[in-house]
Design a protein around this motif. Structure first.
Motif, short mmCIF file in Angstrom:
data_model
loop_
_atom_site.label_atom_id
_atom_site.label_comp_id
_atom_site.label_asym_id
_atom_site.label_seq_id
_atom_site.Cartn_x
_atom_site.Cartn_y
_atom_site.Cartn_z
N GLU A 35 -16.36 -37.80 33.86
CA GLU A 35 -16.96 -36.66 33.30
C GLU A 35 -16.25 -36.47 31.88
OE1 GLU A 35 -19.68 -34.92 34.33
OE2 GLU A 35 -20.49 -36.36 36.27
N PRO A 36 -16.59 -35.47 30.77
CA PRO A 36 -16.37 -35.76 30.15
C PRO A 36 -15.42 -34.35 30.46
CG PRO A 36 -18.73 -35.65 29.44
CD PRO A 36 -18.52 -35.64 30.97
N VAL A 37 -15.56 -33.76 31.31
CA VAL A 37 -14.42 -32.37 31.50
C VAL A 37 -12.92 -33.13 32.22
CG1 VAL A 37 -13.35 -30.28 32.66
CG2 VAL A 37 -15.90 -31.46 32.46
N VAL A 38 -13.44 -34.13 32.39
CA VAL A 38 -12.00 -34.96 33.41
C VAL A 38 -11.78 -35.68 32.42
CG1 VAL A 38 -11.54 -36.83 34.94
CG2 VAL A 38 -13.31 -35.01 35.51
N ILE A 39 -11.96 -36.22 31.45
CA ILE A 39 -11.54 -36.88 30.31
C ILE A 39 -10.68 -35.92 29.61
CG2 ILE A 39 -12.17 -37.76 28.09
CD1 ILE A 39 -14.73 -38.82 29.06
N ASN A 40 -11.26 -34.53 29.40
CA ASN A 40 -10.30 -34.31 28.50
C ASN A 40 -9.45 -33.57 29.21
OD1 ASN A 40 -11.21 -32.78 26.20
ND2 ASN A 40 -12.36 -31.60 26.97
N GLU A 41 -8.72 -33.49 30.04
CA GLU A 41 -7.38 -34.05 30.74
C GLU A 41 -5.95 -35.22 31.12
OE1 GLU A 41 -8.10 -33.01 35.43
OE2 GLU A 41 -9.87 -31.71 34.97
N MET A 42 -7.31 -36.11 31.29
CA MET A 42 -7.09 -37.78 30.63
C MET A 42 -6.30 -37.27 29.54
SD MET A 42 -9.72 -40.11 31.86
CE MET A 42 -9.64 -40.98 31.47
N LEU A 43 -6.81 -37.28 28.83
CA LEU A 43 -6.22 -37.17 27.38
C LEU A 43 -4.83 -37.07 27.18
CD1 LEU A 43 -9.54 -37.23 24.94
CD2 LEU A 43 -8.44 -38.77 25.54
N ASN A 44 -4.18 -35.93 27.74
CA ASN A 44 -3.02 -35.39 27.72
C ASN A 44 -1.82 -35.62 28.25
OD1 ASN A 44 -4.29 -32.33 26.64
ND2 ASN A 44 -4.64 -31.96 29.10
N CYS A 45 -2.43 -37.34 29.18
CA CYS A 45 -1.82 -38.19 29.15
C CYS A 45 -1.90 -39.60 28.96
CB CYS A 45 -2.15 -38.45 31.45
SG CYS A 45 -1.50 -39.34 31.88
N LEU A 46 -3.00 -40.02 28.70
CA LEU A 46 -3.13 -41.00 27.44
C LEU A 46 -2.24 -40.75 26.49
CD1 LEU A 46 -6.72 -42.23 28.45
CD2 LEU A 46 -4.35 -42.74 29.20
N GLU A 47 -2.16 -39.54 25.84
CA GLU A 47 -1.58 -39.01 25.21
C GLU A 47 -1.86 -40.20 23.52
OE1 GLU A 47 2.68 -39.37 25.38
OE2 GLU A 47 2.56 -38.37 26.90
N PRO A 48 -3.74 -40.05 23.68
CA PRO A 48 -3.70 -40.94 22.08
C PRO A 48 -3.82 -40.33 20.50
CG PRO A 48 -5.23 -39.83 22.81
CD PRO A 48 -4.32 -39.05 23.40
N LYS A 49 -3.51 -41.45 19.71
CA LYS A 49 -2.79 -41.10 18.56
C LYS A 49 -4.28 -41.51 17.81
CE LYS A 49 1.55 -43.46 18.16
NZ LYS A 49 1.61 -45.08 17.49
N SER A 50 -4.18 -39.92 17.39
CA SER A 50 -6.19 -39.94 16.33
C SER A 50 -6.00 -39.88 15.08
CB SER A 50 -6.60 -38.09 16.83
OG SER A 50 -7.84 -38.70 16.21
N CYS A 51 -6.63 -40.80 14.43
CA CYS A 51 -6.25 -41.28 13.16
C CYS A 51 -7.36 -40.76 12.16
CB CYS A 51 -5.58 -43.16 12.65
SG CYS A 51 -4.46 -42.70 13.74
N ARG A 52 -6.82 -41.14 11.17
CA ARG A 52 -8.89 -40.55 10.26
C ARG A 52 -8.51 -41.46 8.84
NH1 ARG A 52 -11.51 -36.20 10.48
NH2 ARG A 52 -10.93 -34.28 12.14
N TYR A 53 -9.18 -42.29 8.63
CA TYR A 53 -9.48 -43.22 7.16
C TYR A 53 -10.49 -42.55 6.35
CZ TYR A 53 -7.21 -45.50 11.09
OH TYR A 53 -6.05 -45.63 12.32
N LYS A 54 -10.00 -42.83 5.15
CA LYS A 54 -11.53 -42.99 3.57
C LYS A 54 -11.86 -44.10 4.40
CE LYS A 54 -7.91 -40.55 1.61
NZ LYS A 54 -6.65 -40.70 0.59
N LYS A 55 -13.15 -44.20 3.60
CA LYS A 55 -13.11 -45.62 2.77
C LYS A 55 -12.98 -46.57 2.72
CE LYS A 55 -17.43 -47.55 0.71
NZ LYS A 55 -18.69 -47.01 -0.24
N ASN A 56 -12.89 -47.76 3.01
CA ASN A 56 -12.10 -48.87 2.62
C ASN A 56 -10.68 -49.17 3.17
OD1 ASN A 56 -13.63 -49.94 1.05
ND2 ASN A 56 -13.43 -49.26 -0.90
#
Lengths: 246, 246
Positions: A35-56
């Motif tokens: 469930e999306p709600v559960v995913i939110n909780e999981m993200l706290n635990c998984l500690e993913p790195k989020s990165c943004r990129y420009k074209k190329n």
DNA sequence: AAAAATCGGTAGCCATGGCTACCGAAACGT
DNA sequence: ACGTTTCGGTAGCCATGGCTACCGATTTTT
């Protein structure tokens, strides 16, 4: 007073973003059945790195060491393999929700086998191998789900590659076509079916040239093995086709 | 009195068998990094089915549904793929400690993709998919290890298949050879190295015919790209080789 | 040690299939 | 509706590479 309203707004935006992210992730094969709600909780635990990129921008560079699996959240990216000569060949086009690096994260050799380049403004999430397998104390339920998903994803990739190897190993044009047509026939259950690809793509999949393929298909029609018109193919002599498979 | 001695003997034999089995399994990639003693405990929880086969018995039949991964404990077995025409081709030779069905257990389509046949008197162990991922209450430590092993095994299989696809996708003979030689060169670190296969096997791996391969190697020598004698190969013009890789 | 099997190299023949070029039909964009 | 692009079919040329056959060398079997 205005300030408070503003802060509320910011908080709301944050929540909206979070839910949007988890909604996106719930579409992703890695989080299937969660469930999306559960995913939110999981993200706290998984500690993913989020990165943004420009074209190329380079999202991942072949040869660089890594320990994380990637999920494309937004945008579009190309997976590119460079030969020693510097010749580039496209391997895949990633769209939001697609995984990359899924084969390599858990192998011993932890270096990106290919390069990933953003085609437009994009955003990607990286989840480390340890967080993925590691058992955090609470909520092991979903951890199990994610590991099962991971096993399924890699297995299916291996199955796909295995099938590809089977096709590539067949030497004759006719053998490849026969095998492919029979497989489509088996899947469809009918003697008449529609090809799932255009001629160009099919030729590419079978690793042959398009004109040669057309030529052979024409011959097979002449010989009364099959009939076809554009995407529609009808199998006439299934037995003869079977005899061609290697 | 004698009966007691006898029972002791039987118990000892049982223990010896158990430790032998776990010693064997500790060599198996699935149980890598787990002490034989611990494996014994695990087996209680994994509840594997142990089966014995005579020569030419069918261990697994292509198309049959299944949910278990197999480990060959004793003997020798052939993995065989049958084409629609009934033509058989050998895919692998299993020896004690080898896994089979590892790709398929976790994919959705749970039907054996190939047939496994005992070549001599053999013994195999089957561990169900559920037991493998399922968390039993105690001793989750080794459970984690076994799941990590599983992920590593499938990943490595996928990597291997990926590499195979790369080679098979190269169209020209010279391209295949160049890529292969360069890879060996990279692995060895020296310009002179020994081929890890016989000509027949190499030709098979590259999916070309042996004489054609020899012919092309001779040409490459004439042109001063490489030099070779039997298993020994020396790279002379690495740059030119690189340019051949597609 | 003789016999057999395996292994690698070479040669010649020719089928397969890659490639370029061209054409008509269909699909797409504006 | 028009031009443009994509798609599929066809033809001809010829390079690539598969296949058979044979030979000598090395290794294995008996």
């Amino acid at each position: 007073m205005e300030q408070i309203e503003q802060m509320k707004q910011i908080k709301q935006d944050g929540l909206k973003k979070l839910t949007e992210k988890s909604r996106l992730l719930s579409q992703c094969s890695l989080f299937q059945g969660i469930e999306p709600v559960v995913i939110n909780e999981m993200l706290n635990c998984l500690e993913p790195k989020s990165c943004r990129y420009k074209k190329n921008d380079t999202i991942a560079l072949a040869g660089e060491p890594f320990e994380s699996i990637g999920v494309l959240l937004k945008g579009e990216a190309l997976v590119i393999k460079e030969t020693a000569a510097g010749h580039r060949s496209m391997m895949a086009l990633l769209r939001p929700g697609d995984l990359f690096g899924e084969i390599v994260v858990f192998s011993k050799n932890s270096a990106w086998p290919a390069t990933v380049i953003a085609q437009e403004e994009s955003q990607a999430l990286f989840i480390s191998r340890r967080k993925l397998t590691g058992q955090c104390e609470q909520s092991c339920t979903w951890h199990r789900t994610i590991i099962e998903n991971m096993l399924r994803i890699i297995s299916e990739k291996a199955m796909m590659l295995n099938k590809k190897v089977e096709y590539l190993t067949i030497k004759s044009m006719r053998g490849k076509l026969s095998t492919f047509f029979l497989e489509q026939h088996r899947k469809a259950g009918t003697t008449t079916f529609r090809l799932p690809m255009k001629r160009n793509e099919l030729a590419d999949f079978l690793n042959v040239s398009r004109p040669s393929m057309s030529r052979e298909m024409a011959r097979m029609r002449e010989e009364g093995l099959i009939d076809f018109h554009l995407e529609t193919v009808r199998i006439i002599n299934a037995e003869a086709l079977r005899d061609m498979g290697e």
